[in-house]
Design a protein around this motif. Sequence first.
Motif, PDB file in Angstrom:
ATOM      1  N   GLN A 591       0.822  -1.199   0.000  1.00 23.04           N
ATOM      2  CA  GLN A 591       0.000   0.000   0.000  1.00 23.04           C
ATOM      3  C   GLN A 591       0.863   1.257   0.000  1.00 23.04           C
ATOM      4  O   GLN A 591       0.584   2.219  -0.718  1.00 23.04           O
ATOM      5  N   GLN A 592       1.946   1.256   0.807  1.00 18.59           N
ATOM      6  CA  GLN A 592       2.864   2.394   0.813  1.00 18.59           C
ATOM      7  C   GLN A 592       3.494   2.573  -0.560  1.00 18.59           C
ATOM      8  O   GLN A 592       3.632   3.696  -1.051  1.00 18.59           O
ATOM      9  N   GLU A 595       0.896   4.218  -2.882  1.00 20.49           N
ATOM     10  CA  GLU A 595       0.611   5.606  -2.523  1.00 20.49           C
ATOM     11  C   GLU A 595       1.756   6.527  -2.931  1.00 20.49           C
ATOM     12  O   GLU A 595       1.533   7.617  -3.485  1.00 20.49           O
ATOM     13  N   GLU A 596       2.984   6.110  -2.655  1.00 23.14           N
ATOM     14  CA  GLU A 596       4.137   6.925  -3.034  1.00 23.14           C
ATOM     15  C   GLU A 596       4.262   7.005  -4.552  1.00 23.14           C
ATOM     16  O   GLU A 596       4.642   8.054  -5.110  1.00 23.14           O
ATOM     17  N   GLU A 598       1.824   6.957  -6.780  1.00 27.28           N
ATOM     18  CA  GLU A 598       0.831   7.888  -7.332  1.00 27.28           C
ATOM     19  C   GLU A 598       1.206   9.345  -7.028  1.00 27.28           C
ATOM     20  O   GLU A 598       0.986  10.239  -7.858  1.00 27.28           O
TER      21      GLU A 598
END
Length: 612
Positions: A591-592, A595-596, A598
């Motif tokens: 998930q990290q 997110e990074e 995007e």
Amino acid sequence: KWGRETLVKKETEPLKNHSKSELAHTFHIPVMGTAFTIDSPLRVAKYGISSVISLVDDTLMEQVRKFHSEEAGLPYEEISGKDDDHRARRITAYLNFLGERVCQQVKELKSSVFEAGSQICRYYELLPESPLKNLYRCMLSTEDPAEKERLQQQLRDSVVPGSIDVNIMTKMDPDKYHHGEKMPPEHTDAMTALRGYAQSNVSSSVVFSAGLNMKLYSYAAQFADFFPNALGEIKKQIILKVSDYRSALTQGKFLAKRGLWVSEYRIESGLNCGGHAFANKGLLLGTLLEEFRKNRQALVEAVKPLYDKAMKSLGYQVSEIPHSVKITVQGGIGTADEDRMLREHYQMDATGWGTPFMLVPEAVTVDDQHLRKLAEATEAEVYLSDNSPLGVKFWSLRNSGSEEARRERIRQGRPGTACPKGYAKLNMEYTHVPICTASQAYQRLKLEELDGRGDLNDAQRTVLKTQVMERGCICHDLAGGAAIKYGIDPEATPAVCCGPNIANFNRVATLKEMVDHIYGRGSLLSNPNRSHMFIQELKLYVDNLRHELELASLELSNRTQDYFEEFSQNLLAGVAYYRQLADEVIEEKKQQFLEELEALHAEIQSLTLLPV
């Protein structure tokens, strides 16, 4: 002349396919500066760990050979800087010394007893999971004395030392002058380094880094050790450090046409590494690895016909089976999961772990003061600088002795250095013979020119003058850590070229702790929020793009609009590839990662909208 060897033609039997002895470990320690790995083979080769030493600084090699000879009670005969062909001879002598010492160390290790803490037990305890490691466990659990002795002998026979590999920066090869007259090419630094390596006794590999050097590559074909013997074995193999597949193919073909086989293509991240960094038009490591994964067989098939033709012309018989080819990768690897991804998903034969090993005194040479600075280093202390006189971006530790001394000279109004070794004398802007852009002579002349230029505004002049004065003496100062540690020069001001990955490790570690970290048997990671190596590299590329655009906005860049568009499109293509990769491969902190990814995608799009 200069000890060239005549090729011995093998016309009596066909060549057998040769595969370099399988190494004990799945990682190697890349070259780090001129001094950090200068004697790493003496520290780790007996445990099966391969490392790479730089052949830039022959003065340092001579000094380190003297130190270790005296420490071991061995005879030492100086090779003076005034002796004929002294640079090549120093390199040969140093490599022969390392080879002999490692051979003795391995002999002692093999004869040690199998008991807790012994050298041979340590060798096997450091190994990754493998049939050999299982055999070691089987020996430990066996109660039958005869069977235990048989297994122990098998284990002794299976010990394989790490390779004593060397690195030559192909472009760090300025012409040499004597009394103002240019000398023959055999006198250049890269040529003499290659000659020194070729004439040594070691069986290992030379890493050619920084791109194709036609004269240097052609010169290698004059030494018999780069060609197979009657058994098809190549004593001295060639490794190409490459930034993309096209470069690998071009260089591989060039060497093949001269009968030189590339045994390994070593892919390195453009920016997420230590030392010199090359932005490479925004081509991200993951996309490059994918291209190599899909085309590794095509690479061999493209090179082999050229190699066979050259070998036949030299009088060799050739085999239908090509010599072995390895594909490896290095640059910013920080966890066992990343290492495993590279070897399993991308089918890399091995990985390179550099910067984290700077905190392992058992493996590299760092003076105590800078060892503490490295352990305490944050992202703010490590920056992509203009320190290198080669005109290439260079990772530097801000609070190193070299950087502090450079800034102090500027404060005192005398920027530049004395240039004591001169390995980077490449500039002829103001002189008839090359000088170094980090030297006091060059910086004085360049700053005077900038002060007198009426076509510059204040902002432009400030940026250009800062770039000039940021050049540092990496030739001499990169040896500073070893110079202090071994009492060669207690007043040295070391330069430190760690990569940004150092910020994720905050303590000095043992060799066992670092090897366990690489293999997932423990963790040394100090930053729980560390970005994935692919994300970290992408961040660095975005920062680089922003910096390039800022220079362009000041009209201080020769980059074209097409360049920026290509750079941005390559980054966006990399983002798209990583989105797909996350679903297929990324498990740890997925998930990290997304997110990074995007957030960086949005930043790239905003940057490409800026006026150039």
